[in-house]
Design a protein around this motif. Structure first.
Motif, PDB file in Angstrom:
ATOM      1  N   GLY A  88       0.814  -1.206   0.000  1.00  0.00           N
ATOM      2  CA  GLY A  88       0.000   0.000   0.000  1.00  0.00           C
ATOM      3  C   GLY A  88       0.849   1.258   0.000  1.00  0.00           C
ATOM      4  N   GLU A  89       1.924   1.255   0.763  1.00  0.00           N
ATOM      5  CA  GLU A  89       2.819   2.412   0.798  1.00  0.00           C
ATOM      6  C   GLU A  89       3.517   2.601  -0.549  1.00  0.00           C
ATOM      7  N   LEU A  90       3.888   1.494  -1.184  1.00  0.00           N
ATOM      8  CA  LEU A  90       4.519   1.585  -2.498  1.00  0.00           C
ATOM      9  C   LEU A  90       3.546   2.135  -3.541  1.00  0.00           C
ATOM     10  N   ALA A  91       2.303   1.702  -3.453  1.00  0.00           N
ATOM     11  CA  ALA A  91       1.299   2.216  -4.397  1.00  0.00           C
ATOM     12  C   ALA A  91       1.151   3.729  -4.262  1.00  0.00           C
ATOM     13  N   LEU A  92       1.182   4.233  -3.042  1.00  0.00           N
ATOM     14  CA  LEU A  92       1.071   5.679  -2.831  1.00  0.00           C
ATOM     15  C   LEU A  92       2.303   6.409  -3.371  1.00  0.00           C
ATOM     16  N   ALA A  93       3.477   5.788  -3.231  1.00  0.00           N
ATOM     17  CA  ALA A  93       4.701   6.405  -3.754  1.00  0.00           C
ATOM     18  C   ALA A  93       4.672   6.447  -5.278  1.00  0.00           C
ATOM     19  N   ILE A  94       4.159   5.400  -5.893  1.00  0.00           N
ATOM     20  CA  ILE A  94       4.033   5.383  -7.353  1.00  0.00           C
ATOM     21  C   ILE A  94       3.030   6.449  -7.806  1.00  0.00           C
ATOM     22  N   LYS A  95       1.946   6.555  -7.075  1.00  0.00           N
ATOM     23  CA  LYS A  95       0.905   7.537  -7.434  1.00  0.00           C
ATOM     24  C   LYS A  95       1.422   8.968  -7.295  1.00  0.00           C
ATOM     25  N   ALA A  96       2.378   9.183  -6.405  1.00  0.00           N
ATOM     26  CA  ALA A  96       2.957  10.523  -6.263  1.00  0.00           C
ATOM     27  C   ALA A  96       3.672  10.943  -7.549  1.00  0.00           C
ATOM     28  N   VAL A  97       4.206   9.968  -8.281  1.00  0.00           N
ATOM     29  CA  VAL A  97       4.863  10.252  -9.554  1.00  0.00           C
ATOM     30  C   VAL A  97       3.870  10.200 -10.704  1.00  0.00           C
ATOM     31  N   LEU A  98       2.883   9.318 -10.582  1.00  0.00           N
ATOM     32  CA  LEU A  98       1.876   9.124 -11.636  1.00  0.00           C
ATOM     33  C   LEU A  98       0.493   9.393 -11.036  1.00  0.00           C
ATOM     34  N   PRO A  99       0.155  10.656 -10.800  1.00  0.00           N
ATOM     35  CA  PRO A  99      -1.052  10.998 -10.033  1.00  0.00           C
ATOM     36  C   PRO A  99      -2.361  10.588 -10.693  1.00  0.00           C
ATOM     37  N   ASP A 100      -2.357  10.303 -11.984  1.00  0.00           N
ATOM     38  CA  ASP A 100      -3.606   9.935 -12.654  1.00  0.00           C
ATOM     39  C   ASP A 100      -4.000   8.474 -12.411  1.00  0.00           C
ATOM     40  N   ASP A 102      -5.342   5.186 -10.554  1.00  0.00           N
ATOM     41  CA  ASP A 102      -6.273   4.854  -9.482  1.00  0.00           C
ATOM     42  C   ASP A 102      -5.549   3.955  -8.484  1.00  0.00           C
ATOM     43  N   THR A 103      -5.505   4.372  -7.230  1.00  0.00           N
ATOM     44  CA  THR A 103      -4.705   3.662  -6.227  1.00  0.00           C
ATOM     45  C   THR A 103      -5.165   2.229  -6.041  1.00  0.00           C
ATOM     46  N   ASP A 104      -6.454   2.002  -5.907  1.00  0.00           N
ATOM     47  CA  ASP A 104      -6.947   0.648  -5.686  1.00  0.00           C
ATOM     48  C   ASP A 104      -6.645  -0.256  -6.879  1.00  0.00           C
ATOM     49  N   ALA A 105      -6.820   0.269  -8.089  1.00  0.00           N
ATOM     50  CA  ALA A 105      -6.533  -0.526  -9.280  1.00  0.00           C
ATOM     51  C   ALA A 105      -5.036  -0.828  -9.384  1.00  0.00           C
ATOM     52  N   LEU A 106      -4.206   0.169  -9.051  1.00  0.00           N
ATOM     53  CA  LEU A 106      -2.764  -0.031  -9.060  1.00  0.00           C
ATOM     54  C   LEU A 106      -2.361  -1.114  -8.075  1.00  0.00           C
ATOM     55  N   LEU A 107      -2.884  -1.038  -6.857  1.00  0.00           N
ATOM     56  CA  LEU A 107      -2.556  -2.025  -5.843  1.00  0.00           C
ATOM     57  C   LEU A 107      -3.000  -3.418  -6.270  1.00  0.00           C
ATOM     58  N   SER A 108      -4.156  -3.513  -6.879  1.00  0.00           N
ATOM     59  CA  SER A 108      -4.635  -4.802  -7.369  1.00  0.00           C
ATOM     60  C   SER A 108      -3.701  -5.367  -8.438  1.00  0.00           C
ATOM     61  N   ARG A 109      -3.251  -4.512  -9.360  1.00  0.00           N
ATOM     62  CA  ARG A 109      -2.308  -4.966 -10.390  1.00  0.00           C
ATOM     63  C   ARG A 109      -0.995  -5.409  -9.781  1.00  0.00           C
ATOM     64  N   MET A 110      -0.507  -4.637  -8.806  1.00  0.00           N
ATOM     65  CA  MET A 110       0.764  -4.975  -8.169  1.00  0.00           C
ATOM     66  C   MET A 110       0.697  -6.321  -7.468  1.00  0.00           C
ATOM     67  N   ASN A 111      -0.373  -6.540  -6.709  1.00  0.00           N
ATOM     68  CA  ASN A 111      -0.498  -7.800  -5.970  1.00  0.00           C
ATOM     69  C   ASN A 111      -0.644  -8.990  -6.921  1.00  0.00           C
ATOM     70  N   ALA A 112      -1.431  -8.814  -7.988  1.00  0.00           N
ATOM     71  CA  ALA A 112      -1.623  -9.904  -8.937  1.00  0.00           C
ATOM     72  C   ALA A 112      -0.321 -10.241  -9.645  1.00  0.00           C
ATOM     73  N   ALA A 113       0.418  -9.209 -10.062  1.00  0.00           N
ATOM     74  CA  ALA A 113       1.678  -9.452 -10.754  1.00  0.00           C
ATOM     75  C   ALA A 113       2.734 -10.022  -9.808  1.00  0.00           C
ATOM     76  N   ALA A 114       2.778  -9.519  -8.570  1.00  0.00           N
ATOM     77  CA  ALA A 114       3.775  -9.994  -7.608  1.00  0.00           C
ATOM     78  C   ALA A 114       3.560 -11.460  -7.263  1.00  0.00           C
ATOM     79  N   ALA A 115       2.317 -11.906  -7.286  1.00  0.00           N
ATOM     80  CA  ALA A 115       2.023 -13.303  -6.936  1.00  0.00           C
ATOM     81  C   ALA A 115       2.643 -14.281  -7.924  1.00  0.00           C
ATOM     82  N   THR A 116       2.954 -13.809  -9.133  1.00  0.00           N
ATOM     83  CA  THR A 116       3.481 -14.700 -10.168  1.00  0.00           C
ATOM     84  C   THR A 116       4.993 -14.617 -10.329  1.00  0.00           C
ATOM     85  N   VAL A 117       5.663 -13.739  -9.575  1.00  0.00           N
ATOM     86  CA  VAL A 117       7.096 -13.554  -9.750  1.00  0.00           C
ATOM     87  C   VAL A 117       7.850 -14.828  -9.373  1.00  0.00           C
ATOM     88  N   THR A 118       8.920 -15.121 -10.091  1.00  0.00           N
ATOM     89  CA  THR A 118       9.763 -16.283  -9.788  1.00  0.00           C
ATOM     90  C   THR A 118      10.687 -15.938  -8.626  1.00  0.00           C
TER      91      THR A 118
END
Length: 255
Positions: A88-100, A102-118
């Motif tokens: 959640g803190e990382l999502a807010l830091a990313i949004k500070a650079v990319l303010p457009d 959506d925080t919840d959508a970003l966090l959802s993408r991050m968690n989904a992608a992170a779950a598949t990392v090797t």
């Protein structure tokens, strides 16, 4: 066995004052502790930054710098917030650079992608945790990752069954450096904090362990150097594989 002398660096507390306490439980951080941090997340982060910035080189460079990510080496600077922050803190830091975004959508993408990392194991984990369980230790995970991707990583490594307790920052106990996850581990297992060891690669992990009243072990499989971890750890080791021999050397357990 009795403890002779174990000094908690930086706090002045001699662990021998805790009498006959021996280690009965170990709670581990995940990223940078069970899994080598840069080897696991370095390449993944490059792809995530490219996707979120739409390939814009200026935004890519700004976001990489904000997250403490070295693009040329695909590694993280020791002071990078990625090392110990919650998703959640990382999502807010990313949004500070990319303010457009959506925080919840970003966090959802991050968690989904992170779950598949090797994940790149710091040591062969199944053999390692078999040894610890055979010694009668209770084991837990306390991560600032979200619980869903954390469980996915443990499942992929075939080690979920070794843990009595698994918590992410969103599991209801808070995130590190607060000690809530560690207190919940003790409540789940019935162990006293003095009977437990907190193991991690960041000062967030070690501060959480100290706040909970546990012994602390720093490991060097994350970006943080020894000098950063040492003031807050009973010992700093190359990786988790060195823990059993350290416990035996300090008469904290018979393995």
């Amino acid at each position: 066995m009795l403890i002779d002398t174990v000094l908690r660096a930086g706090s002045g507390v001699n662990a021998s004052t805790r009498g006959k306490d021996v280690i009965k439980g170990i709670i581990f951080d995940k990223d940078g502790t069970l899994f080598d941090f840069n080897a696991t997340w370095g390449a993944w982060t490059r792809g995530m930054l490219a996707a979120e910035t739409g390939g814009d080189p200026v935004l890519f460079a700004r976001l990489a710098d904000a997250l403490g990510y070295e693009v040329e080496t695909a590694t993280f600077r020791p002071e990078s917030m990625v090392i110990a922050s919650t998703a959640g803190e990382l999502a807010l830091a990313i949004k500070a650079v990319l303010p457009d975004l959506d925080t919840d959508a970003l966090l959802s993408r991050m968690n989904a992608a992170a779950a598949t990392v090797t994940q790149v194991e710091a040591v062969p984990l199944r053999d390692y945790f078999t040894q610890l369980r055979d010694a009668g230790l209770r084991l837990g995970i306390a991560t600032n990752d979200a619980e869903m991707p954390a469980r996915a990583h443990l499942e992929r490594a075939c080690i979920t069954q070794y843990f009595d307790f698994i918590a992410g920052y969103d599991s209801g106990h808070g995130g590190k450096p607060a000690p809530g996850q560690l207190h919940a581990f003790c409540a789940k297992t019935g162990l006293k904090p003095a009977d437990c060891l907190m193991v991690g690669d960041s000062t967030h992990d070690l501060h959480a362990g100290q706040a909970a009243g546990m012994r602390t072990v720093g490991v060097l499989t994350g970006p943080a150097p020894r000098a950063e971890l040492a003031p807050f750890a009973d010992v700093v080791l190359p990786d988790i594989g060195a823990i059993p021999d350290w416990l035996k050397s300090e008469s904290l357990i018979a393995l």
